[in-house]
Structures are given as structure tokens and as C-alpha cells.
Design a protein around this motif. Structure first.
Motif, PDB file in Angstrom:
ATOM      1  N   ARG A 114       0.832  -1.207   0.000  1.00 28.59           N
ATOM      2  CA  ARG A 114       0.000   0.000   0.000  1.00 28.59           C
ATOM      3  C   ARG A 114       0.866   1.256   0.000  1.00 28.59           C
ATOM      4  NH1 ARG A 114      -3.659  -0.409   5.088  1.00 28.59           N
ATOM      5  NH2 ARG A 114      -3.772   1.812   4.584  1.00 28.59           N
ATOM      6  N   PRO A 115       0.620   2.171  -0.920  1.00 33.19           N
ATOM      7  CA  PRO A 115       1.401   3.419  -0.937  1.00 33.19           C
ATOM      8  C   PRO A 115       1.241   4.234   0.340  1.00 33.19           C
ATOM      9  CG  PRO A 115       0.196   3.136  -2.990  1.00 33.19           C
ATOM     10  CD  PRO A 115      -0.322   2.091  -2.051  1.00 33.19           C
ATOM     11  N   ASP A 116       0.080   4.112   1.000  1.00 30.59           N
ATOM     12  CA  ASP A 116      -0.177   4.943   2.173  1.00 30.59           C
ATOM     13  C   ASP A 116       0.276   4.304   3.479  1.00 30.59           C
ATOM     14  OD1 ASP A 116      -2.061   2.940   2.162  1.00 30.59           O
ATOM     15  OD2 ASP A 116      -3.771   4.230   2.621  1.00 30.59           O
ATOM     16  N   ALA A 117       0.874   3.109   3.414  1.00 26.93           N
ATOM     17  CA  ALA A 117       1.387   2.488   4.635  1.00 26.93           C
ATOM     18  C   ALA A 117       2.617   3.247   5.133  1.00 26.93           C
ATOM     19  CB  ALA A 117       1.735   1.015   4.385  1.00 26.93           C
ATOM     20  N   ALA A 118       2.749   3.377   6.439  1.00 25.12           N
ATOM     21  CA  ALA A 118       3.816   4.203   7.014  1.00 25.12           C
ATOM     22  C   ALA A 118       5.208   3.739   6.598  1.00 25.12           C
ATOM     23  CB  ALA A 118       3.692   4.205   8.540  1.00 25.12           C
ATOM     24  N   GLU A 119       5.385   2.417   6.452  1.00 23.76           N
ATOM     25  CA  GLU A 119       6.712   1.889   6.147  1.00 23.76           C
ATOM     26  C   GLU A 119       7.032   1.845   4.662  1.00 23.76           C
ATOM     27  OE1 GLU A 119       3.864  -1.625   6.273  1.00 23.76           O
ATOM     28  OE2 GLU A 119       4.184   0.256   7.383  1.00 23.76           O
ATOM     29  N   THR A 120       6.058   2.172   3.811  1.00 32.95           N
ATOM     30  CA  THR A 120       6.268   2.024   2.367  1.00 32.95           C
ATOM     31  C   THR A 120       7.421   2.866   1.818  1.00 32.95           C
ATOM     32  OG1 THR A 120       4.044   1.236   1.845  1.00 32.95           O
ATOM     33  CG2 THR A 120       5.200   2.411   0.097  1.00 32.95           C
ATOM     34  N   PRO A 121       7.537   4.157   2.145  1.00 32.59           N
ATOM     35  CA  PRO A 121       8.652   4.927   1.563  1.00 32.59           C
ATOM     36  C   PRO A 121      10.022   4.319   1.848  1.00 32.59           C
ATOM     37  CG  PRO A 121       7.025   6.419   2.470  1.00 32.59           C
ATOM     38  CD  PRO A 121       6.627   5.033   2.911  1.00 32.59           C
ATOM     39  N   GLN A 122      10.244   3.881   3.082  1.00 43.14           N
ATOM     40  CA  GLN A 122      11.560   3.315   3.395  1.00 43.14           C
ATOM     41  C   GLN A 122      11.767   1.999   2.660  1.00 43.14           C
ATOM     42  OE1 GLN A 122      12.416   2.437   7.510  1.00 43.14           O
ATOM     43  NE2 GLN A 122      14.621   2.653   7.199  1.00 43.14           N
ATOM     44  N   ARG A 123      10.740   1.178   2.627  1.00 39.36           N
ATOM     45  CA  ARG A 123      10.864  -0.111   1.934  1.00 39.36           C
ATOM     46  C   ARG A 123      11.101   0.091   0.432  1.00 39.36           C
ATOM     47  NH1 ARG A 123       6.189  -4.206   4.340  1.00 39.36           N
ATOM     48  NH2 ARG A 123       7.416  -5.016   6.084  1.00 39.36           N
ATOM     49  N   LEU A 124      10.358   1.006  -0.159  1.00 41.26           N
ATOM     50  CA  LEU A 124      10.512   1.237  -1.592  1.00 41.26           C
ATOM     51  C   LEU A 124      11.885   1.819  -1.911  1.00 41.26           C
ATOM     52  CD1 LEU A 124       9.304   1.235  -4.435  1.00 41.26           C
ATOM     53  CD2 LEU A 124       8.366   3.518  -3.961  1.00 41.26           C
ATOM     54  N   GLY A 125      12.333   2.782  -1.127  1.00 37.25           N
ATOM     55  CA  GLY A 125      13.655   3.365  -1.357  1.00 37.25           C
ATOM     56  C   GLY A 125      14.757   2.327  -1.276  1.00 37.25           C
ATOM     57  N   LYS A 126      14.655   1.454  -0.273  1.00 34.98           N
ATOM     58  CA  LYS A 126      15.670   0.416  -0.100  1.00 34.98           C
ATOM     59  C   LYS A 126      15.628  -0.586  -1.252  1.00 34.98           C
ATOM     60  CE  LYS A 126      17.445  -2.514   3.640  1.00 34.98           C
ATOM     61  NZ  LYS A 126      17.211  -2.955   5.040  1.00 34.98           N
ATOM     62  N   LEU A 127      14.426  -0.950  -1.678  1.00 36.51           N
ATOM     63  CA  LEU A 127      14.274  -1.873  -2.798  1.00 36.51           C
ATOM     64  C   LEU A 127      14.906  -1.321  -4.067  1.00 36.51           C
ATOM     65  CD1 LEU A 127      12.887  -4.342  -4.247  1.00 36.51           C
ATOM     66  CD2 LEU A 127      10.900  -2.869  -4.529  1.00 36.51           C
ATOM     67  N   MET A 128      14.590  -0.063  -4.386  1.00 41.31           N
ATOM     68  CA  MET A 128      15.120   0.543  -5.603  1.00 41.31           C
ATOM     69  C   MET A 128      16.639   0.681  -5.538  1.00 41.31           C
ATOM     70  SD  MET A 128      12.440   0.835  -7.445  1.00 41.31           S
ATOM     71  CE  MET A 128      13.061   1.801  -8.820  1.00 41.31           C
ATOM     72  N   ALA A 129      17.159   1.014  -4.368  1.00 43.53           N
ATOM     73  CA  ALA A 129      18.618   1.151  -4.221  1.00 43.53           C
ATOM     74  C   ALA A 129      19.312  -0.186  -4.445  1.00 43.53           C
ATOM     75  CB  ALA A 129      18.955   1.704  -2.835  1.00 43.53           C
ATOM     76  N   ARG A 130      18.703  -1.258  -3.961  1.00 52.51           N
ATOM     77  CA  ARG A 130      19.307  -2.582  -4.147  1.00 52.51           C
ATOM     78  C   ARG A 130      19.312  -2.965  -5.629  1.00 52.51           C
ATOM     79  NH1 ARG A 130      16.508  -5.752   1.030  1.00 52.51           N
ATOM     80  NH2 ARG A 130      18.111  -5.191   2.561  1.00 52.51           N
ATOM     81  N   LEU A 131      18.218  -2.714  -6.313  1.00 56.24           N
ATOM     82  CA  LEU A 131      18.165  -3.025  -7.742  1.00 56.24           C
ATOM     83  C   LEU A 131      19.182  -2.207  -8.522  1.00 56.24           C
ATOM     84  CD1 LEU A 131      14.294  -3.224  -8.290  1.00 56.24           C
ATOM     85  CD2 LEU A 131      15.894  -5.142  -8.266  1.00 56.24           C
TER      86      LEU A 131
END
Length: 335
Positions: A114-131
Motif C-alpha cells: 500500500r502506498p499509504d502504509a507508514a513503512e512504504t517509503p523506506q521499503r521502496l527506497g531500499k528496494l530501488m537502491a538494491r536493484l
């Protein structure tokens, strides 16, 4: 689509992938522009089946699987590809059942991220950085879908004023915006290209009890980190107004995890613009193609959705601006 029973389809899928067919069952899960997804249940185990309705490029499948393995090594979870008895990753249904290429994966239990979940920005940023941190060489040129826009006869697709369907009325209203997007489309620089997932959106991320799992590696190919990042931010945080705080926190997490992409409002949104334009043109042609009447309703629905949420240049600039204001809270633990 060819008429067929679920029992018959389940039996054929089991045969293609070397599974025990007794008691097997298959149920539809969802339909996208490129394929149908099914859930196959066999002997208490569940699998996701992707049926490619418009053909499947086995070379692209192999490229995606290789990228998947590399990403797994740096902590990006993805579903296991289930091979055929011969070791291939693609099976083919018999013509009597449609003749489509099919792939099988471990089923991932959980809701879409969910985009509106509190943890989403950190999870997405970390995912993109790993890729992006893999920085794998893109040996093939980019798909034209992401780089160029063919000459489109928008007036033809919009139809005669007296006979327009609702989606065509929307298309007419959107024409100035579509032409503005077209002006942004430029090819990427070869030296900037790396291997990218190219489809990191909410519907392709399952929030499981062991963390996020990234699905649908079929579009893996050449891209630029900044262009992929711009597309991800737009898909996650700009579908209903721009969430500047979420964008800033995503970029903070991305930087902290080693991500280096910087968004330029003049060039980083070219891939998103090209994708939008090519998608609208392709779905409009499909909606008017009498040879594929069975796909008209789906194409019209997708056109209505994309034209309703079509981005504009101001949105691109706003996303780029917020991407440089890395800040906000930590948004919860990322996994």
C-alpha cells in the motif's frame, strides 16, 4: 479467449510443469493488459500461473530470471520460477486451449503493498537502491516502448464526433496533454543504461509475512536508474495528487541504501511519458480492432483509467522537486 473448463486447464498445466494432476484446481486471479493470472492448487500447494495472451519472448524471460537471481543475492525477494520437466521456464498450452505461453511461480500469500502504509517509503527506497546498486550491464538496447513514440493518428483513434464512445470523448479532451508529454520523450544515453526491472508498482509487490516480494520480472531490460525511479515515484505517490512527504522519505531511504539516481525534470520523466503514450495508443487501437472484439471491454476500461489519471508537466516537476527534499521520518522498518 478459447472456451475451456477450469478442470481441463488445471490438468494441462500440471502436465506442462510436471505436477500431479489429481485434485488440481485453477481459479482466475486477475487480468492485465498483457496476460491473465491464475491460481493453481495442487496437493495442498499453490502456484501462480501467468498466461501470456500476446505471445512470450523466451529470451526476455531468461534475462528476467537472471536479473531475479542477482537481485535475490542482495536481498530483493521474488517468487521462485517453477521450471518445466525439461528445465525451461515457459510452457505452451495446446491450440485447443488458446495456444498461449504460460509460466509458473510459487504462490505469494498477502495483499499488494500500500502506498499509504507508514513503512512504504523506506521499503521502496531500499528496494530501488538494491536493484540499481547491482548496476548490471544491459546487453540489449532498450525496448522502443520506453524510448520512442511512433507517429500516432490521434484524430482517427478519437473517431467521428457523432459516433464517439465515452473513452474517445476522454481521448479528445486529453489530446493537448498527450502532445505535451510527447515533447518530453527522448532516447536515453547508452552510457547511462543498466539492467532494470521496469515495472515496480504496487500491484507487483506482495506484502508477505516475510517482507516484500517483487513480482513480474518479464519487462526486465535496459533503462536508466533516474528514469525508473521517476516512474516508480509517480506510480506509488502521484496517482491521486503528489505525496511530497512520501517521495522525500523514499529518496532519503534510497540514498541511505546507496542509491545514486538524481531526478531531472527535463529528462528523467521521458520513460514514463513514452510508456503512457504508447499504452494509450495501443489500447485505443485494440478497442477499435474488430478482430479482437473479446478484448474491447478490457481495453476501454484501461483507457478510461489511464486517461483519467494522465500526468502533466506540472506533476513531473513537482515530483522532481520533492525528490530533492529528502527528509521526513524513518517511516518504519524496511525489510
Amino acid at each position: 479467449m478459447t472456451e475451456r473448463s477450469h478442470e481441463e486447464l488445471a490438468s494441462v498445466l500440471c502436465d506442462l510443469f510436471g505436477l500431479e494432476a489429481a485434485g488440481a484446481d485453477v481459479t482466475p486471479v486477475g487480468r492485465g493488459a498483457m496476460g491473465q493470472v491464475w491460481r493453481l492448487t495442487v496437493s495442498g500447494a499453490s502456484y501462480a500461473v501467468k498466461e501470456h495472451l500476446w505471445g512470450v519472448d523466451e529470451r526476455a524471460v531468461a534475462r528476467g530470471a537472471a536479473f531475479q537471481r542477482a537481485a535475490d543475492a542482495v536481498g530483493v525477494r521474488s517468487p521462485r520460477n517453477v521450471p518445466t520437466p525439461g528445465g525451461g521456464l515457459v510452457g505452451h498450452l495446446p491450440e485447443a486451449l488458446g495456444g498461449s505461453g504460460v509460466r509458473l511461480y510459487e504462490w505469494q500469500e498477502g495483499p499488494a503493498a500500500r502506498p499509504d502504509a507508514a513503512e512504504t517509503p523506506q521499503r521502496l527506497g531500499k528496494l530501488m537502491a538494491r536493484l540499481h546498486g547491482l548496476a548490471l550491464e544491459a546487453k540489449d538496447p532498450p525496448e522502443p516502448w520506453y524510448e520512442t513514440v511512433d507517429e500516432v493518428d490521434w484524430e482517427y483513434l478519437a473517431g467521428a464526433p457523432a459516433a464517439r464512445q465515452p473513452w474517445q470523448e476522454q481521448l479528445v479532451e486529453a489530446l493537448p496533454g498527450l502532445r505535451s508529454l510527447a515533447a518530453l520523450v527522448t532516447p536515453s544515453k547508452p552510457d547511462d543504461r543498466i539492467l532494470c526491472h521496469l515495472d515496480v508498482q504496487c500491484s507487483n509487490v506482495v506484502d508477505t509475512d516475510r517482507g516484500w516480494v517483487l513480482l513480474d520480472w518479464d519487462d526486465t531490460g535496459a533503462g536508466c536508474a533516474d528514469r525508473e525511479m521517476a516512474m516508480a515515484l509517480l506510480r506509488w505517490f502521484a496517482s491521486d495528487g503528489v505525496d511530497g512527504d512520501a517521495i522525500g522519505r523514499t529518496m532519503t531511504a534510497y540514498r541511505e541504501a546507496g542509491g545514486t539516481a538524481v531526478l531531472d525534470p527535463e529528462r528523467s520523466f521521458a520513460m514514463h511519458a513514452a510508456s503512457c503514450l504508447n499504452f494509450v495508443a495501443a489500447q485505443a487501437r485494440l478497442a477499435l480492432d474488430d478482430a479482437h472484439a473479446e478484448h474491447h471491454a478490457d481495453a476501454e476500461e484501461r483507457l478510461t483509467n489511464v486517461l483519467t489519471a494522465l500526468p502533466d508537466l506540472a506533476t513531473y516537476r513537482e515530483v522532481a522537486r520533492f525528490s530533492t527534499s529528502c527528509g521526513g521520518g524513518n517511516g518504519g522498518a524496511a525489510t
